[in-house]
Motif scaffolding. Structure first.
Motif, PDB file in Angstrom:
ATOM      1  N   HIS A 143       0.821  -1.213   0.000  1.00 45.52           N
ATOM      2  CA  HIS A 143       0.000   0.000   0.000  1.00 45.52           C
ATOM      3  C   HIS A 143       0.852   1.259   0.000  1.00 45.52           C
ATOM      4  CE1 HIS A 143      -3.620  -2.365   1.839  1.00 45.52           C
ATOM      5  NE2 HIS A 143      -3.432  -2.619   0.561  1.00 45.52           N
ATOM      6  N   SER A 144       2.014   1.201   0.633  1.00 45.31           N
ATOM      7  CA  SER A 144       2.893   2.372   0.687  1.00 45.31           C
ATOM      8  C   SER A 144       3.501   2.687  -0.672  1.00 45.31           C
ATOM      9  CB  SER A 144       4.006   2.144   1.703  1.00 45.31           C
ATOM     10  OG  SER A 144       3.476   1.911   2.985  1.00 45.31           O
ATOM     11  N   SER A 147       2.296   5.832  -3.160  1.00 49.03           N
ATOM     12  CA  SER A 147       2.902   7.162  -3.133  1.00 49.03           C
ATOM     13  C   SER A 147       4.174   7.199  -3.969  1.00 49.03           C
ATOM     14  CB  SER A 147       3.217   7.570  -1.691  1.00 49.03           C
ATOM     15  OG  SER A 147       2.028   7.652  -0.934  1.00 49.03           O
ATOM     16  N   ALA A 173      -5.201   9.353  -3.077  1.00 43.28           N
ATOM     17  CA  ALA A 173      -6.346   8.858  -2.316  1.00 43.28           C
ATOM     18  C   ALA A 173      -6.396   7.337  -2.393  1.00 43.28           C
ATOM     19  CB  ALA A 173      -7.640   9.447  -2.868  1.00 43.28           C
ATOM     20  N   ARG A 174      -6.637   6.718  -1.228  1.00 38.52           N
ATOM     21  CA  ARG A 174      -6.796   5.264  -1.172  1.00 38.52           C
ATOM     22  C   ARG A 174      -7.998   4.944  -0.289  1.00 38.52           C
ATOM     23  NH1 ARG A 174      -4.430   1.714   0.728  1.00 38.52           N
ATOM     24  NH2 ARG A 174      -4.451   0.197  -0.924  1.00 38.52           N
ATOM     25  N   SER A 176      -9.979   3.440   2.655  1.00 36.19           N
ATOM     26  CA  SER A 176      -9.523   3.070   3.997  1.00 36.19           C
ATOM     27  C   SER A 176     -10.750   2.793   4.860  1.00 36.19           C
ATOM     28  CB  SER A 176      -8.701   4.206   4.598  1.00 36.19           C
ATOM     29  OG  SER A 176      -8.350   3.931   5.928  1.00 36.19           O
ATOM     30  N   ILE A 180     -11.963   7.448   2.829  1.00 35.27           N
ATOM     31  CA  ILE A 180     -10.846   7.652   1.909  1.00 35.27           C
ATOM     32  C   ILE A 180      -9.668   8.205   2.708  1.00 35.27           C
ATOM     33  CG2 ILE A 180     -10.015   8.996  -0.073  1.00 35.27           C
ATOM     34  CD1 ILE A 180     -11.943   6.908  -0.928  1.00 35.27           C
ATOM     35  N   ASP A 181      -8.526   7.604   2.523  1.00 37.35           N
ATOM     36  CA  ASP A 181      -7.291   8.070   3.157  1.00 37.35           C
ATOM     37  C   ASP A 181      -6.529   8.915   2.145  1.00 37.35           C
ATOM     38  OD1 ASP A 181      -5.097   8.259   4.933  1.00 37.35           O
ATOM     39  OD2 ASP A 181      -4.106   6.616   3.870  1.00 37.35           O
ATOM     40  N   LEU A 182      -6.215  10.150   2.504  1.00 34.82           N
ATOM     41  CA  LEU A 182      -5.455  11.049   1.629  1.00 34.82           C
ATOM     42  C   LEU A 182      -4.016  11.138   2.118  1.00 34.82           C
ATOM     43  CD1 LEU A 182      -7.893  14.037   1.001  1.00 34.82           C
ATOM     44  CD2 LEU A 182      -7.266  12.228  -0.583  1.00 34.82           C
ATOM     45  N   ARG A 183      -3.094  11.003   1.202  1.00 33.18           N
ATOM     46  CA  ARG A 183      -1.676  11.130   1.555  1.00 33.18           C
ATOM     47  C   ARG A 183      -1.031  12.127   0.610  1.00 33.18           C
ATOM     48  NH1 ARG A 183       1.868   5.869   2.440  1.00 33.18           N
ATOM     49  NH2 ARG A 183       0.456   5.841   4.203  1.00 33.18           N
TER      50      ARG A 183
END
Length: 200
Positions: A143-144, A147, A173-174, A176, A180-183
């Motif tokens: 998952h990392s 990015s 965006a993924r 979660s 949605i998880d934003l990084r």
């Protein structure tokens, strides 16, 4: 970018700091072609990269972003670079005169940007790679890698000749759980030292 500014040698060598089996061969191998052939301006490290999954080690399982993102992009847009085994390798030696002409992405796109820009600056005959054996380092969770892949794609696509500028937000965006998880992924680029008039 900062290291280039504060150093003074004619050749600058970059190596990843998390390599578990680091030895002098990484430095000697990278610098060698530059010392014996004045027509070579940038050398990339080539190596086998095993992937450790629990107690099992897969001989060539590392380099997932290289194989799934960088290599397809190179084959589509920069086929001259298809022979480079590790286009995302952090092991690079480059002549300062060339390095000071290159811009530097601040994130994961730095290595592929350097390779593509050096191709434009000195041509394929000015580039080389050296087999430094095997490189072992910690691997990120799958998952990392989203990015990392994003940063590599932005840097490469922004260098495609004749293309429109990449309109990237720098946000990945993924899914979660139920949301949605934003990084945030750094995609900014620092200008070349020569452009800044700061070259030594």
């Amino acid at each position: 970018w900062r290291g280039t500014y504060v150093s003074s040698g004619d050749v600058v060598v970059f190596v990843d700091g998390d390599t578990e089996n680091f030895s002098e061969r990484f430095i000697l191998g990278l610098v060698g072609p530059l010392l014996v052939d004045p027509s070579i301006h940038l050398v990339k490290g080539a190596f086998r990269r095993p992937l450790r999954v629990g107690s099992e080690v897969l001989t060539d399982g590392g380099g997932r972003v290289t194989e799934l993102v960088a290599r397809p992009l190179i084959n589509l847009y920069f086929p001259e670079l298809a022979g480079f085994v590790q286009p995302l390798a952090g092991e690079i030696a480059v002549r300062r005169e060339v390095l000071e002409r290159l811009s530097f992405p601040v994130g994961y796109g730095a290595e592929i940007a350097m390779l593509i820009d050096a191709l434009s600056a000195v041509g394929l005959d000015g580039l080389a790679q050296v087999d430094v054996g095997e490189r072992r380092d910690p691997h990120q969770h799958l998952h990392s890698l989203t990015s990392m892949a994003y940063g590599v794609m932005v840097a490469a696509l922004s260098r495609v000749p004749g293309s429109r500028p990449v309109d990237a937000s720098g946000l990945v965006a993924r899914p979660s759980g139920t949301g949605i998880d934003l990084r945030r992924v750094p995609i900014e680029e620092r200008p070349s030292l020569r452009m800044l008039g700061s070259a030594r």
